[in-house]
Motif scaffolding. Structure first.
Motif, short mmCIF file in Angstrom:
data_model
loop_
_atom_site.label_atom_id
_atom_site.label_comp_id
_atom_site.label_asym_id
_atom_site.label_seq_id
_atom_site.Cartn_x
_atom_site.Cartn_y
_atom_site.Cartn_z
N SER A 71 -28.53 82.58 33.87
CA SER A 71 -27.42 83.18 33.21
C SER A 71 -26.03 83.37 34.29
N ASP A 72 -25.01 83.97 33.76
CA ASP A 72 -23.82 84.14 34.44
C ASP A 72 -23.61 85.65 34.79
N ARG A 74 -24.76 89.49 36.65
CA ARG A 74 -25.03 89.77 37.83
C ARG A 74 -25.70 91.28 37.91
N PRO A 84 -26.55 87.36 41.74
CA PRO A 84 -26.57 86.48 40.49
C PRO A 84 -27.93 86.84 40.04
N GLY A 104 -22.11 89.21 31.68
CA GLY A 104 -21.76 87.68 31.75
C GLY A 104 -21.50 87.26 30.38
#
Length: 116
Positions: A71-72, A74, A84, A104
């Protein structure tokens, strides 16, 4: 008279103190949860939930989180840089340590193990 914007990011002049207080008090959980057993759950986070729901908090027990898909999103401990949330990353969260998830743009699934 122009109201002072309480939104530190956009300076839109639209966010009032009352709006900020309402967001702070919003206790909606930004995930759905599957219970695996007494100490393990899988949480699914959607980017559809608003940013203000991802609050700084501390847990009442030690935990580990396992990222189930890239995923993006964090993860951040207080006073540390975000890391991340990608597969292969397991995060240990000691009881009482302040942390948060940073939203994200894609869905996020985490396996959370409570260490008792």
């Amino acid at each position: 008279m122009v109201k002072e914007c309480k939104c530190a990011e956009c300076k839109c002049n639209k966010m009032t103190t009352e709006h900020v207080v309402k967001m702070i008090e919003d206790q909606t959980l930004p995930f759905t949860e599957e219970v695996i057993n007494e100490n393990t759950v899988i949480r699914h986070f959607s980017p559809e939930f608003p940013e203000h729901l991802y609050k700084w908090h501390a847990d009442n027990e030690d935990r580990t989180i396992e990222v189930l898909e890239d995923s993006d999103w964090r993860f951040q401990y207080d006073n540390e840089l975000p890391i991340p949330l990608v597969t292969g990353i397991d995060v240990k969260i000691p009881k009482g340590v302040i942390h948060r998830i940073i939203k994200g743009t894609t869905p996020l699934s985490l396996k959370i193990n409570k260490l008792i």
